[in-house]
Design an enzyme around this catalytic site. Sequence first.
Site, PDB file in Angstrom:
ATOM      1  N   VAL A  31     -17.399  -3.209 -19.327  1.00 45.12           N
ATOM      2  CA  VAL A  31     -16.457  -3.903 -18.455  1.00 45.12           C
ATOM      3  C   VAL A  31     -17.244  -4.484 -17.290  1.00 45.12           C
ATOM      4  O   VAL A  31     -18.375  -4.088 -17.025  1.00 45.12           O
ATOM      5  CB  VAL A  31     -15.359  -2.946 -17.943  1.00 45.12           C
ATOM      6  CG1 VAL A  31     -14.546  -2.397 -19.101  1.00 45.12           C
ATOM      7  CG2 VAL A  31     -15.967  -1.796 -17.145  1.00 45.12           C
ATOM      8  N   ALA A  34     -16.008  -1.066 -12.783  1.00 48.24           N
ATOM      9  CA  ALA A  34     -15.312   0.178 -13.107  1.00 48.24           C
ATOM     10  C   ALA A  34     -13.969   0.272 -12.405  1.00 48.24           C
ATOM     11  O   ALA A  34     -13.145   1.121 -12.738  1.00 48.24           O
ATOM     12  CB  ALA A  34     -16.185   1.368 -12.710  1.00 48.24           C
ATOM     13  N   ILE A  50     -20.752 -11.364 -15.340  1.00 51.68           N
ATOM     14  CA  ILE A  50     -21.366 -11.836 -16.577  1.00 51.68           C
ATOM     15  C   ILE A  50     -21.778 -13.287 -16.399  1.00 51.68           C
ATOM     16  O   ILE A  50     -20.948 -14.180 -16.259  1.00 51.68           O
ATOM     17  CB  ILE A  50     -20.400 -11.681 -17.764  1.00 51.68           C
ATOM     18  CG1 ILE A  50     -20.096 -10.195 -17.992  1.00 51.68           C
ATOM     19  CG2 ILE A  50     -20.992 -12.305 -19.030  1.00 51.68           C
ATOM     20  CD1 ILE A  50     -19.095  -9.930 -19.099  1.00 51.68           C
ATOM     21  N   ALA A  70     -15.851 -10.836 -23.869  1.00 53.17           N
ATOM     22  CA  ALA A  70     -15.707 -11.237 -22.470  1.00 53.17           C
ATOM     23  C   ALA A  70     -15.902 -12.736 -22.323  1.00 53.17           C
ATOM     24  O   ALA A  70     -16.794 -13.326 -22.929  1.00 53.17           O
ATOM     25  CB  ALA A  70     -16.713 -10.484 -21.606  1.00 53.17           C
ATOM     26  N   ALA A  71     -15.061 -13.356 -21.514  1.00 52.12           N
ATOM     27  CA  ALA A  71     -15.147 -14.802 -21.318  1.00 52.12           C
ATOM     28  C   ALA A  71     -14.332 -15.210 -20.105  1.00 52.12           C
ATOM     29  O   ALA A  71     -13.444 -14.477 -19.652  1.00 52.12           O
ATOM     30  CB  ALA A  71     -14.622 -15.538 -22.554  1.00 52.12           C
ATOM     31  N   ARG A  72     -14.641 -16.382 -19.600  1.00 59.13           N
ATOM     32  CA  ARG A  72     -13.727 -17.043 -18.661  1.00 59.13           C
ATOM     33  C   ARG A  72     -12.753 -17.817 -19.541  1.00 59.13           C
ATOM     34  O   ARG A  72     -13.128 -18.742 -20.237  1.00 59.13           O
ATOM     35  CB  ARG A  72     -14.465 -17.991 -17.720  1.00 59.13           C
ATOM     36  CG  ARG A  72     -13.556 -18.593 -16.639  1.00 59.13           C
ATOM     37  CD  ARG A  72     -14.349 -19.511 -15.714  1.00 59.13           C
ATOM     38  NE  ARG A  72     -13.623 -19.811 -14.491  1.00 59.13           N
ATOM     39  CZ  ARG A  72     -12.867 -20.895 -14.284  1.00 59.13           C
ATOM     40  NH1 ARG A  72     -12.737 -21.794 -15.247  1.00 59.13           N
ATOM     41  NH2 ARG A  72     -12.241 -21.083 -13.139  1.00 59.13           N
ATOM     42  N   SER A 115     -13.066 -19.816 -30.055  1.00 58.59           N
ATOM     43  CA  SER A 115     -11.703 -20.314 -29.956  1.00 58.59           C
ATOM     44  C   SER A 115     -11.500 -21.490 -30.898  1.00 58.59           C
ATOM     45  O   SER A 115     -12.427 -22.276 -31.138  1.00 58.59           O
ATOM     46  CB  SER A 115     -11.405 -20.769 -28.523  1.00 58.59           C
ATOM     47  OG  SER A 115     -10.182 -21.477 -28.446  1.00 58.59           O
ATOM     48  N   TYR A 141     -12.895 -25.435 -21.349  1.00 61.42           N
ATOM     49  CA  TYR A 141     -12.973 -24.154 -22.047  1.00 61.42           C
ATOM     50  C   TYR A 141     -13.503 -24.344 -23.462  1.00 61.42           C
ATOM     51  O   TYR A 141     -14.437 -23.659 -23.897  1.00 61.42           O
ATOM     52  CB  TYR A 141     -11.595 -23.496 -22.065  1.00 61.42           C
ATOM     53  CG  TYR A 141     -11.514 -22.239 -22.889  1.00 61.42           C
ATOM     54  CD1 TYR A 141     -12.189 -21.086 -22.514  1.00 61.42           C
ATOM     55  CD2 TYR A 141     -10.750 -22.196 -24.061  1.00 61.42           C
ATOM     56  CE1 TYR A 141     -12.107 -19.922 -23.274  1.00 61.42           C
ATOM     57  CE2 TYR A 141     -10.653 -21.044 -24.817  1.00 61.42           C
ATOM     58  CZ  TYR A 141     -11.338 -19.909 -24.427  1.00 61.42           C
ATOM     59  OH  TYR A 141     -11.265 -18.769 -25.187  1.00 61.42           O
ATOM     60  N   GLY A 190      18.896 -14.744 -23.779  1.00 56.60           N
ATOM     61  CA  GLY A 190      19.902 -15.665 -24.275  1.00 56.60           C
ATOM     62  C   GLY A 190      19.888 -17.022 -23.601  1.00 56.60           C
ATOM     63  O   GLY A 190      20.920 -17.712 -23.535  1.00 56.60           O
TER      64      GLY A 190
END
Length: 316
Positions: A31, A34, A50, A70-72, A115, A141, A190
């Site tokens: 990660v 932490a 990163i 992990a990515a933006r 992607s 992206y 609804g």
Amino acid sequence: MSTLVTGANGYLGNALCSRAAAEGLPLRACVRTAMKKSSGAANEMAVGAIDGATDWAPALNGCATVMHLAARVHVMAERASNPLVEFRRVNVDGTLNLGRQAAAAGVRRFVFVSSVKVNGESTAADHAFSAADVPAPQDPYGISKMEAEQGLRQIAAETGMEVVIVRPPLVYGPGVKANFAALIRAVQRGVPLPLASVTHNRRSFVALDNLVDLLITCIDHPAAANQTFLVSDGEDLSTTDLLRRLGQAMNKPARLIPVPPSLLQLGANLLGKGDMAQRLLGNLQVDISHTRQTLGWTPPVSVDEGLRRAVAGLAP
């Protein structure tokens, strides 16, 4: 030997770590900090930001496979003055830095979650994207993911490390957010939706559990080496069908009003929401025949079961 999972406390990462733990697969969950929500994995470590300067050496020690999640990600309310620069910093520089360090550390296989935006934003009717298509990304992206793919293939050619690329379309499941969650809530409450006539488009989606299953398969399947795979549930839906089946998943009929799609598109364009309308009215199909044939893989979760799980797991 463990599998290193980056972005382990994200939407996809949490699901992948949970599945791996249930199956007793050894992994090391990474990660950024932490302080964020834990992945739930016992073997978790923080690596900081990163980018092209991240030191992955402690995390890579003893790992045979890297699963890079992990990515933006796509940002709906972009604030960066130059979004492409920011996407490249994480998605290109960060990915290739990890790739080079992984190869140097003797990692055997690098699985990269890319992607379908590398292929493009939409397809013509009855003409699905395939893994063999020439990339045609249209936003920062998608461009950053394409450049990361290209860089990883070059690293693979230079070092012999196997690279596996997986391009998912929209992922839905328990905890889904953004536009898909908004659709679920609208049906749940609804709310009348002017989408009863959007029956001729087709869009591919992938249930979270189906994507996780494919990624687990790619960890050690011998035929996955140096391949690019598209993934979906294997059944494409019109927007009207999606909404009706969401209603069925919650035992509540979707309230749909017939309005010609051309009028919906015109109104959205006048309001500056043309891109959003395209995601509801247009086509985006992916062909997963290469994935099925190469890996002998079939999506284990049906569309209706995937929708049921997404509805059941919607955050309050």
